[in-house]
Design a protein around this motif. Structure first.
Motif, PDB file in Angstrom:
ATOM      1  N   TRP A 129       1.237  -1.563  -0.207  1.00 24.84           N
ATOM      2  CA  TRP A 129       0.267  -0.081   0.236  1.00 24.84           C
ATOM      3  C   TRP A 129       1.169   1.048  -0.068  1.00 24.84           C
ATOM      4  O   TRP A 129       0.374   2.658  -0.528  1.00 24.84           O
ATOM      5  CB  TRP A 129      -0.486  -0.205   0.934  1.00 24.84           C
ATOM      6  CG  TRP A 129      -0.092  -0.122   2.664  1.00 24.84           C
ATOM      7  CD1 TRP A 129       0.150  -0.404   3.694  1.00 24.84           C
ATOM      8  CD2 TRP A 129      -0.486   1.462   3.137  1.00 24.84           C
ATOM      9  NE1 TRP A 129       0.529   0.286   4.313  1.00 24.84           N
ATOM     10  CE2 TRP A 129       1.011   1.550   4.470  1.00 24.84           C
ATOM     11  CE3 TRP A 129      -0.569   3.323   2.767  1.00 24.84           C
ATOM     12  CZ2 TRP A 129       1.030   2.652   5.214  1.00 24.84           C
ATOM     13  CZ3 TRP A 129      -0.734   3.576   3.473  1.00 24.84           C
ATOM     14  CH2 TRP A 129       0.807   4.005   4.942  1.00 24.84           C
ATOM     15  N   THR A 130       2.331   0.907   0.542  1.00 26.26           N
ATOM     16  CA  THR A 130       2.644   2.103   0.557  1.00 26.26           C
ATOM     17  C   THR A 130       4.299   2.049  -0.295  1.00 26.26           C
ATOM     18  O   THR A 130       4.977   3.033  -0.214  1.00 26.26           O
ATOM     19  CB  THR A 130       3.286   2.679   1.660  1.00 26.26           C
ATOM     20  OG1 THR A 130       4.142   3.717   2.351  1.00 26.26           O
ATOM     21  CG2 THR A 130       4.132   1.777   2.920  1.00 26.26           C
ATOM     22  N   LEU A 131       3.824   1.034  -0.885  1.00 30.75           N
ATOM     23  CA  LEU A 131       5.556   1.255  -2.440  1.00 30.75           C
ATOM     24  C   LEU A 131       4.745   2.050  -3.598  1.00 30.75           C
ATOM     25  O   LEU A 131       4.227   2.136  -4.448  1.00 30.75           O
ATOM     26  CB  LEU A 131       4.860  -0.582  -2.655  1.00 30.75           C
ATOM     27  CG  LEU A 131       6.200  -0.650  -3.788  1.00 30.75           C
ATOM     28  CD1 LEU A 131       7.604  -0.771  -2.927  1.00 30.75           C
ATOM     29  CD2 LEU A 131       6.277  -2.122  -4.014  1.00 30.75           C
ATOM     30  N   ARG A 132       5.808   3.010  -3.861  1.00 31.30           N
ATOM     31  CA  ARG A 132       5.796   3.334  -4.843  1.00 31.30           C
ATOM     32  C   ARG A 132       6.181   2.869  -6.436  1.00 31.30           C
ATOM     33  O   ARG A 132       6.434   1.355  -6.265  1.00 31.30           O
ATOM     34  CB  ARG A 132       7.238   5.087  -4.764  1.00 31.30           C
ATOM     35  CG  ARG A 132       8.331   4.294  -5.020  1.00 31.30           C
ATOM     36  CD  ARG A 132       9.353   5.057  -5.348  1.00 31.30           C
ATOM     37  NE  ARG A 132      10.552   4.664  -5.324  1.00 31.30           N
ATOM     38  CZ  ARG A 132      11.201   4.214  -4.954  1.00 31.30           C
ATOM     39  NH1 ARG A 132      11.373   3.819  -3.760  1.00 31.30           N
ATOM     40  NH2 ARG A 132      12.749   3.720  -5.955  1.00 31.30           N
ATOM     41  N   LEU A 184      -1.740   2.418  -4.960  1.00 32.20           N
ATOM     42  CA  LEU A 184      -2.341   0.488  -3.751  1.00 32.20           C
ATOM     43  C   LEU A 184      -2.251   1.484  -2.470  1.00 32.20           C
ATOM     44  O   LEU A 184      -3.093   0.918  -2.043  1.00 32.20           O
ATOM     45  CB  LEU A 184      -1.371  -0.071  -4.168  1.00 32.20           C
ATOM     46  CG  LEU A 184      -1.100  -1.006  -5.165  1.00 32.20           C
ATOM     47  CD1 LEU A 184      -0.785  -2.537  -4.524  1.00 32.20           C
ATOM     48  CD2 LEU A 184      -2.501  -1.441  -5.883  1.00 32.20           C
ATOM     49  N   ALA A 185      -2.550   2.251  -1.881  1.00 33.08           N
ATOM     50  CA  ALA A 185      -2.354   3.370  -0.935  1.00 33.08           C
ATOM     51  C   ALA A 185      -3.671   3.420  -0.780  1.00 33.08           C
ATOM     52  O   ALA A 185      -4.517   2.860   0.654  1.00 33.08           O
ATOM     53  CB  ALA A 185      -1.865   4.849  -0.622  1.00 33.08           C
ATOM     54  N   ALA A 186      -5.088   3.970  -1.690  1.00 35.58           N
ATOM     55  CA  ALA A 186      -6.232   4.073  -1.723  1.00 35.58           C
ATOM     56  C   ALA A 186      -6.928   2.623  -2.282  1.00 35.58           C
ATOM     57  O   ALA A 186      -8.472   2.992  -2.068  1.00 35.58           O
ATOM     58  CB  ALA A 186      -7.053   5.160  -1.539  1.00 35.58           C
ATOM     59  N   ALA A 187      -6.852   1.828  -2.045  1.00 34.87           N
ATOM     60  CA  ALA A 187      -6.850   0.150  -2.546  1.00 34.87           C
ATOM     61  C   ALA A 187      -7.902   0.489  -2.699  1.00 34.87           C
ATOM     62  O   ALA A 187      -8.632   0.114  -1.021  1.00 34.87           O
ATOM     63  CB  ALA A 187      -6.181  -0.485  -3.563  1.00 34.87           C
ATOM     64  N   THR A 188      -9.314  -0.604  -2.521  1.00 35.06           N
ATOM     65  CA  THR A 188     -10.973  -0.324  -2.739  1.00 35.06           C
ATOM     66  C   THR A 188     -11.546  -1.782  -3.160  1.00 35.06           C
ATOM     67  O   THR A 188     -12.050  -2.602  -1.991  1.00 35.06           O
ATOM     68  CB  THR A 188     -12.256   0.176  -3.111  1.00 35.06           C
ATOM     69  OG1 THR A 188     -11.422  -0.159  -5.296  1.00 35.06           O
ATOM     70  CG2 THR A 188     -11.848   1.786  -3.413  1.00 35.06           C
ATOM     71  N   SER A 189      -9.994  -2.381  -3.595  1.00 34.54           N
ATOM     72  CA  SER A 189     -10.316  -4.312  -3.320  1.00 34.54           C
ATOM     73  C   SER A 189      -9.063  -4.094  -3.506  1.00 34.54           C
ATOM     74  O   SER A 189      -7.927  -4.782  -3.919  1.00 34.54           O
ATOM     75  CB  SER A 189     -10.732  -4.710  -4.676  1.00 34.54           C
ATOM     76  OG  SER A 189     -10.767  -6.444  -5.395  1.00 34.54           O
ATOM     77  N   ILE A 190      -9.092  -5.954  -2.268  1.00 36.27           N
ATOM     78  CA  ILE A 190      -7.430  -6.651  -2.704  1.00 36.27           C
ATOM     79  C   ILE A 190      -7.413  -7.409  -4.376  1.00 36.27           C
ATOM     80  O   ILE A 190      -6.058  -7.549  -4.640  1.00 36.27           O
ATOM     81  CB  ILE A 190      -7.317  -7.895  -1.944  1.00 36.27           C
ATOM     82  CG1 ILE A 190      -6.171  -7.929  -1.404  1.00 36.27           C
ATOM     83  CG2 ILE A 190      -8.242  -9.007  -2.752  1.00 36.27           C
ATOM     84  CD1 ILE A 190      -5.276  -6.772  -0.476  1.00 36.27           C
ATOM     85  N   ASP A 191      -8.201  -7.170  -5.179  1.00 40.24           N
ATOM     86  CA  ASP A 191      -7.088  -7.950  -6.406  1.00 40.24           C
ATOM     87  C   ASP A 191      -6.525  -6.532  -7.249  1.00 40.24           C
ATOM     88  O   ASP A 191      -6.381  -6.840  -8.391  1.00 40.24           O
ATOM     89  CB  ASP A 191      -9.326  -7.747  -7.252  1.00 40.24           C
ATOM     90  CG  ASP A 191     -10.154  -8.593  -7.142  1.00 40.24           C
ATOM     91  OD1 ASP A 191      -9.533 -10.270  -6.261  1.00 40.24           O
ATOM     92  OD2 ASP A 191     -10.967  -9.089  -7.171  1.00 40.24           O
TER      93      ASP A 191
END
Length: 238
Positions: A129-132, A184-191
């Motif tokens: 989630w915190t990966l550029r 991916l910081a604000a991803a709404t699905s693990i997909d």
């Protein structure tokens, strides 16, 4: 500001945030009321995620070294890398307490500085989630793997409503420039994380809900300023 300088500045802000968080973060990870159960549960997660030991494993974004320590306890030869000096200090302290502990060194998760085919597995926890540049990062991890190697990452959709609405105080370091660099910081699905691994050419990519960790969090509570969310193990093979 050039793109190269902007990337360096963005990563430095992330590093500063996690260096400042490191002591409290480690204290929570080592909570005596749940440490033994955590270690047991995570040992089962990683034992199921990877082939039997001993493997050469790279733990990218190792943080305080919790995953690296668990994997070393399973008999793997582990190298952990991170860019936040505060996190590295905590990880080195833990690694020094056990024979055959992980090797902890500075390193960029996006561009790990190792020769091709150096590892049997690349792992991470709470990094995606915190990966550029996650797609660049996973492609580079694949390059480091030997034939049949595994990428296995653990994460969740921590902030589906965006970091602006998170109870965690990101304002000082996770500004608009940083947030724009973290797909991916604000991803709404693990997909969304699954798709990153698939686009890197990994096969058999799966997302497994970690119900044992969910139950531990229900019993003991989650980290301050976090919500109780299902975590997933996302893995694939070369």
């Amino acid at each position: 500001m050039s793109e190269r300088n902007r990337t360096a500045d963005t990563q430095e802000r992330i590093n500063t945030y996690w260096t400042e968080r490191a002591p409290g973060y480690d204290e929570y990870q080592q909570r005596p009321d749940r440490l033994a159960e955590d270690t047991r549960a995570w040992s089962q997660v990683w034992a199921q995620a990877l082939p039997p030991a001993p493997l050469e494993v790279l733990d990218v974004g190792t943080g305080t070294g919790q995953v690296a320590m668990v994997l070393a306890g399973l008999g793997h030869r582990v190298t952990g890398i991170d860019l936040a000096e505060g996190m590295l200090a905590q990880a080195r302290r833990h690694a020094a307490t056990v024979p055959g502990g992980p090797v902890i060194r500075p390193g960029d998760a996006v561009h790990p500085d190792f020769p091709p085919a150096s590892f049997d597995a690349v792992v991470s926890r709470y990094l995606m989630w915190t990966l550029r540049e996650p797609e660049t990062a996973v492609a580079n991890w694949v390059r480091l793997l030997r034939p049949g190697g595994t990428v296995a990452v653990v994460d969740s959709t921590w902030f589906p409503d965006g970091l602006d609405n998170a109870s965690e105080n990101f304002a000082d370091h996770y500004d608009s420039q940083v947030r724009a660099a973290l797909p991916l910081a604000a991803a709404t699905s693990i997909d969304q994380t699954v798709s990153v691994l698939e686009r890197a050419g990994l096969t058999g990519v799966t997302a497994t809900p970690l119900t044992s960790i969910f139950e531990l969090d229900r019993r003991f509570g989650v980290a301050p300023n976090h919500e109780h969310r299902m975590q997933y193990l996302i893995s694939g093979r070369v």
